[in-house]
Design an enzyme around this catalytic site. Sequence first.
Site, PDB file in Angstrom:
ATOM      1  N   GLU A 269      -6.925   2.256  11.837  1.00  0.00           N
ATOM      2  CA  GLU A 269      -6.030   1.094  10.965  1.00  0.00           C
ATOM      3  C   GLU A 269      -5.777  -0.449  12.319  1.00  0.00           C
ATOM      4  OE1 GLU A 269      -2.451   2.694   9.051  1.00  0.00           O
ATOM      5  OE2 GLU A 269      -4.070   2.077   7.360  1.00  0.00           O
TER       6      GLU A 269
ATOM      7  N   GLU B 172       2.741   7.880   3.201  1.00  0.00           N
ATOM      8  CA  GLU B 172       2.901   7.002   3.815  1.00  0.00           C
ATOM      9  C   GLU B 172       1.908   7.627   4.513  1.00  0.00           C
ATOM     10  OE1 GLU B 172       5.045   5.085   4.922  1.00  0.00           O
ATOM     11  OE2 GLU B 172       4.632   4.727   7.098  1.00  0.00           O
TER      12      GLU B 172
ATOM     13  N   TYR C   9      -5.911  10.039   5.110  1.00  0.00           N
ATOM     14  CA  TYR C   9      -7.053  10.366   6.599  1.00  0.00           C
ATOM     15  C   TYR C   9      -7.740  11.985   5.932  1.00  0.00           C
ATOM     16  CZ  TYR C   9      -9.241  10.041  10.560  1.00  0.00           C
ATOM     17  OH  TYR C   9      -9.834   9.782  11.814  1.00  0.00           O
TER      18      TYR C   9
ATOM     19  N   GLY D  98     -14.651  14.478  -1.849  1.00  0.00           N
ATOM     20  CA  GLY D  98     -13.437  14.295  -2.480  1.00  0.00           C
ATOM     21  C   GLY D  98     -12.475  15.002  -2.227  1.00  0.00           C
ATOM     22  N   ILE D  99     -12.584  14.939  -0.077  1.00  0.00           N
ATOM     23  CA  ILE D  99     -11.444  15.445  -0.524  1.00  0.00           C
ATOM     24  C   ILE D  99     -10.266  14.489  -0.434  1.00  0.00           C
ATOM     25  CG2 ILE D  99     -10.342  15.573   2.562  1.00  0.00           C
ATOM     26  CD1 ILE D  99     -13.199  17.395   2.727  1.00  0.00           C
ATOM     27  N   GLY D 100     -10.471  12.932   0.318  1.00  0.00           N
ATOM     28  CA  GLY D 100      -9.720  11.555  -0.068  1.00  0.00           C
ATOM     29  C   GLY D 100      -8.535  11.767  -1.048  1.00  0.00           C
TER      30      GLY D 100
ATOM     31  N   ASN E 296      -8.509  -4.435   4.240  1.00  0.00           N
ATOM     32  CA  ASN E 296      -9.270  -2.296   4.429  1.00  0.00           C
ATOM     33  C   ASN E 296      -9.635  -2.903   2.815  1.00  0.00           C
ATOM     34  OD1 ASN E 296      -9.439  -0.278   3.872  1.00  0.00           O
ATOM     35  ND2 ASN E 296      -7.556   1.061   4.577  1.00  0.00           N
TER      36      ASN E 296
ATOM     37  N   TYR F 246      -8.449   2.241  -4.401  1.00  0.00           N
ATOM     38  CA  TYR F 246      -7.010   2.752  -5.269  1.00  0.00           C
ATOM     39  C   TYR F 246      -6.920   2.086  -6.707  1.00  0.00           C
ATOM     40  CZ  TYR F 246      -5.317   4.486  -1.247  1.00  0.00           C
ATOM     41  OH  TYR F 246      -5.244   5.199   0.441  1.00  0.00           O
TER      42      TYR F 246
END
Lengths: 196, 196
Positions: free
Chosen positions: A27, A114, A117, A126-128, A155, A162
């Site tokens: 980031e 917050e 990652y 598919g983990i995120g 980003n 989202y």
Amino acid sequence: MHFKIRPAKKEDCKEISRLIMELAVYEKMPDQVKIAHEVLVFSMSYNCLTPDPQFHCSTSVELERDGFCENPFFQCLVAEVPEEHKSKEGFTVVGYALYFYTYSTWKGRSIFLEDLYVMPEFRGNGIGKGLLCKVAEVGKKKECVRLQLSVLDWNTPSRDFYAAKGAQDLTVSEGWHAIRFDGQSLDNLANEAAKI
Amino acid sequence: MHFKIRPAKKEDCKEISRLIMELAVYEKMPDQVKIAHEVLVFSMSYNCLTPDPQFHCSTSVELERDGFCENPFFQCLVAEVPEEHKSKEGFTVVGYALYFYTYSTWKGRSIFLEDLYVMPEFRGNGIGKGLLCKVAEVGKKKECVRLQLSVLDWNTPSRDFYAAKGAQDLTVSEGWHAIRFDGQSLDNLANEAAKI
């Protein structure tokens, strides 16, 4: 790829600290992420050493103190892969979602994500999405009516992700801005309080 | 004008609920704030009844449940004036600051100011500034390194006030956007979690 999502334990803080560092590099220095990531991965210390002297992220000791106390400041989920799928460097904890509870006086209990990652070599499994959904589930169990987070305007992959899941961008739709006092400006406020 | 700032007690929740309602009217309906405020002030119930059917704010019962439990979701300061300075309607609690603790994995403990409100007839006496400074002081005592809040882009008086006190607008300077899942989009995420 098989993976498991579970609440973080105190013993996971060293691993979470390593992942926080990776996310921060991503980031903070988008243009340098590749080289910075390599610096990071081949560093033996994971001790928040980067070319940027302003750069600091929570150490394992700070995380243990603030996340595993009475009235913790945050809670955390980790994503773990089986030993046979461990990373090049031998890690099995490959992602995390760090969250806390907030409150809206209009709507009630909220959960705030917050950090989210996943290590680059484990993306696309598919983990995120799994971490995000599990945080939503935790929030619903606590009767939260909102899940909120912040994202940087450059980003685009995250913003699109989202949005595709139905999130609203409140900065665009309602004009909300994030404001911060820190350092001297925070000290000045606190010092003025003594005179009241 | 003399005023006192003190931590809210459970018995203050009815007053806080009234003030939340006033702030919500101000933020939600900027063009109608005058008439809406009058509707509010002359309503006997303060029961979140406004012309907007979407409009809801936390009732006294919700505030008691969420703010005065173990691991409270928020904390609150109230500003009180002496009986001889009470408002036209007889109120002595004339402002509030509602906050909670958050966490930055880069910087550590933070305090977030969710609401800051002073009744219009008591403005210009330093009560708003006093509440802000007291929240900063509470944060410093808890070793917080940041005080954050959100503000609407049209709310120039507040944005100017925070800027004059040294705050950074992170949406302008760094490009942070606020993202929200709620209602169906939050339910969808939580339901997907069961399949993981």
